[in-house]
Design a protein around this motif. Structure first.
Motif, PDB file in Angstrom:
ATOM      1  N   ALA A  95      61.100   5.914  -9.461  1.00 33.11           N
ATOM      2  CA  ALA A  95      60.215   6.873 -10.129  1.00 33.11           C
ATOM      3  C   ALA A  95      60.881   7.575 -11.290  1.00 33.11           C
ATOM      4  CB  ALA A  95      59.714   7.901  -9.118  1.00 33.11           C
ATOM      5  N   THR A  96      62.213   7.474 -11.388  1.00 35.35           N
ATOM      6  CA  THR A  96      62.965   8.074 -12.491  1.00 35.35           C
ATOM      7  C   THR A  96      64.078   7.130 -12.909  1.00 35.35           C
ATOM      8  OG1 THR A  96      64.631   9.188 -11.120  1.00 35.35           O
ATOM      9  CG2 THR A  96      62.553  10.380 -11.522  1.00 35.35           C
ATOM     10  N   TRP A 162      51.367   8.422  -4.899  1.00 33.78           N
ATOM     11  CA  TRP A 162      52.225   8.184  -6.063  1.00 33.78           C
ATOM     12  C   TRP A 162      51.429   7.600  -7.222  1.00 33.78           C
ATOM     13  CZ3 TRP A 162      53.391   3.865  -8.883  1.00 33.78           C
ATOM     14  CH2 TRP A 162      53.148   2.614  -8.330  1.00 33.78           C
ATOM     15  N   ARG A 163      50.404   6.793  -6.926  1.00 38.14           N
ATOM     16  CA  ARG A 163      49.555   6.280  -8.008  1.00 38.14           C
ATOM     17  C   ARG A 163      48.738   7.403  -8.632  1.00 38.14           C
ATOM     18  NH1 ARG A 163      49.876   1.971  -4.446  1.00 38.14           N
ATOM     19  NH2 ARG A 163      50.409  -0.028  -5.415  1.00 38.14           N
ATOM     20  N   GLU A 165      49.746  10.426  -8.898  1.00 40.02           N
ATOM     21  CA  GLU A 165      50.684  11.219  -9.689  1.00 40.02           C
ATOM     22  C   GLU A 165      51.150  10.494 -10.945  1.00 40.02           C
ATOM     23  OE1 GLU A 165      55.236  13.044  -9.373  1.00 40.02           O
ATOM     24  OE2 GLU A 165      54.310  12.064  -7.646  1.00 40.02           O
ATOM     25  N   LYS A 166      51.528   9.231 -10.816  1.00 38.12           N
ATOM     26  CA  LYS A 166      52.170   8.499 -11.912  1.00 38.12           C
ATOM     27  C   LYS A 166      51.182   7.713 -12.771  1.00 38.12           C
ATOM     28  CE  LYS A 166      56.283   8.372 -12.018  1.00 38.12           C
ATOM     29  NZ  LYS A 166      57.247   9.259 -12.721  1.00 38.12           N
ATOM     30  N   TRP A 170      52.796   3.657 -14.697  1.00 39.15           N
ATOM     31  CA  TRP A 170      53.841   3.255 -13.770  1.00 39.15           C
ATOM     32  C   TRP A 170      53.383   2.188 -12.784  1.00 39.15           C
ATOM     33  CZ3 TRP A 170      58.945   4.898 -13.686  1.00 39.15           C
ATOM     34  CH2 TRP A 170      59.278   5.865 -14.638  1.00 39.15           C
ATOM     35  N   ASP A 171      52.070   2.045 -12.587  1.00 39.71           N
ATOM     36  CA  ASP A 171      51.599   1.057 -11.620  1.00 39.71           C
ATOM     37  C   ASP A 171      51.392  -0.311 -12.257  1.00 39.71           C
ATOM     38  OD1 ASP A 171      50.706  -0.107  -9.290  1.00 39.71           O
ATOM     39  OD2 ASP A 171      48.670   0.631  -9.497  1.00 39.71           O
ATOM     40  N   ASP A 199      43.035   7.928 -16.429  1.00 34.46           N
ATOM     41  CA  ASP A 199      44.498   7.814 -16.486  1.00 34.46           C
ATOM     42  C   ASP A 199      44.939   6.771 -17.515  1.00 34.46           C
ATOM     43  OD1 ASP A 199      43.800   5.430 -15.182  1.00 34.46           O
ATOM     44  OD2 ASP A 199      45.655   5.416 -14.009  1.00 34.46           O
ATOM     45  N   THR A 280      61.968   0.540 -15.977  1.00 33.06           N
ATOM     46  CA  THR A 280      61.868   1.960 -15.647  1.00 33.06           C
ATOM     47  C   THR A 280      62.235   2.830 -16.843  1.00 33.06           C
ATOM     48  OG1 THR A 280      62.417   1.470 -13.333  1.00 33.06           O
ATOM     49  CG2 THR A 280      62.665   3.750 -14.047  1.00 33.06           C
ATOM     50  N   GLU A 287      56.448   7.854 -21.018  1.00 36.38           N
ATOM     51  CA  GLU A 287      55.981   9.066 -20.340  1.00 36.38           C
ATOM     52  C   GLU A 287      56.396  10.306 -21.108  1.00 36.38           C
ATOM     53  OE1 GLU A 287      55.725   9.956 -15.706  1.00 36.38           O
ATOM     54  OE2 GLU A 287      57.768  10.173 -16.459  1.00 36.38           O
TER      55      GLU A 287
END
Length: 294
Positions: A95-96, A162-163, A165-166, A170-171, A199, A280, A287
């Motif tokens: 995630a980071t 998480w989807r 949120e991100k 990210w997905d 999104d 990533t 982002e």
């Protein structure tokens, strides 16, 4: 190779567990999940054992497959690599960027094999197309539209925190990058990024091969508008990514083949943790640009 599964959600149940059970070169030892009752249910459905303790599972296997949210995956993947276990990971790697570097560093230090499951890279038609276009070169522009209806249709992933949120960046962003980067070269920079409806995000990349690309990514597209398209334009004309004819389980079987080959031969796979880290880094850069609109 003895392998365990970390994760008990819909993706673990419908993709990972069936592939691990069916693969002739794997012994599906067991499953661990953050909810013991879900681990018991998944283990019963797929003829394996549920583990209450993740370290107990790691002690019984040579490799793990991970089907967990990216932040959780990164923590456990680093732990598994440091224990000398090979890794079959999901996208995004982490995630980071810091988490991704920790995983890639642990893989490198332990000398274990790693494969990140970018679905398109393990389907025969699409992987053959990627290889052919990368060899041809001299592309001018690329365009990737990866539009899902996870939050607007009837998807088993609609409740994924998480989807939520991100988002799509990210997905489904990793899928688009897994196709564009091997063909157009690494992304030198994210030149622009802007939000769209829901999104949806639009991202523009400058590639080392000289081409630019645009990505349109969404999990909130109307179901009738959902789908994936990748188009390349260059001296040879225009070409489109072909549609895959197989689902995720055959692709995961090939990803497991790749992990076994890498573990036996000692050569990293093109979709290893280092590549997952690079994806990533690009997502994090996009982002950061998008944060200016918030």
């Amino acid at each position: 190779m003895r392998i365990g599964l970390l994760g008990t959600g819909p993706w673990a149940d419908t993709a990972h567990a069936p592939a691990l059970r069916r693969h002739d070169g794997l012994d599906f030892v067991g499953v661990w999940g953050r909810r013991p009752d879900a681990a018991e249910e998944l283990a019963d459905r797929h003829g394996t054992r549920a583990y209450d303790d993740v370290d107990a599972l790691l002690a019984d296997v040579e490799a793990v497959a991970v089907a967990l949210p990216p932040a959780v995956q990164a923590e456990l993947a680093e732990r598994a690599a440091r224990a000398g276990r090979h890794l079959l990971l999901d996208k995004p790697l982490a995630a980071t960027v810091a988490q991704g570097r920790a995983v890639a560093g642990a893989v490198r230090a332990a000398g274990v094999a790693s494969v990140v499951f970018f679905t398109t890279r393990f389907q025969p038609e699409t992987e053959a197309w990627i290889t052919e276009q990368a060899a041809g070169g001299d592309w001018f522009t690329g365009r990737a539209q990866w539009l899902g209806s996870v939050f607007t249709g009837d998807s088993p992933f609609a409740d994924s925190p998480w989807r939520r949120e991100k988002g799509a960046l990210w997905d489904v962003g990793p899928h688009a990058l897994s196709v564009l980067l091997p063909v157009l070269g690494d992304a030198r920079r994210v030149t622009a990024a802007a939000p769209g409806p829901g999104d949806t995000v639009h991202v523009v990349l400058d590639h080392t091969g000289g081409a630019s690309s645009t990505l349109t990514l969404s999990l909130t597209a109307p179901p009738a508008a959902a789908g994936a398209t990748v188009e390349l334009r260059g001296r040879a004309g225009v070409t489109l990514l072909p549609e895959a004819t197989e689902g995720p389980v055959p692709a995961l079987l090939r990803a497991a083949d790749a992990l076994l080959a890498s573990a036996e031969g000692g050569r990293p796979h093109p979709c290893d943790a280092a590549f997952g880290l690079r994806v990533t880094e690009i997502l994090a850069e996009a982002e950061a640009v998008l944060s200016d609109f918030r």
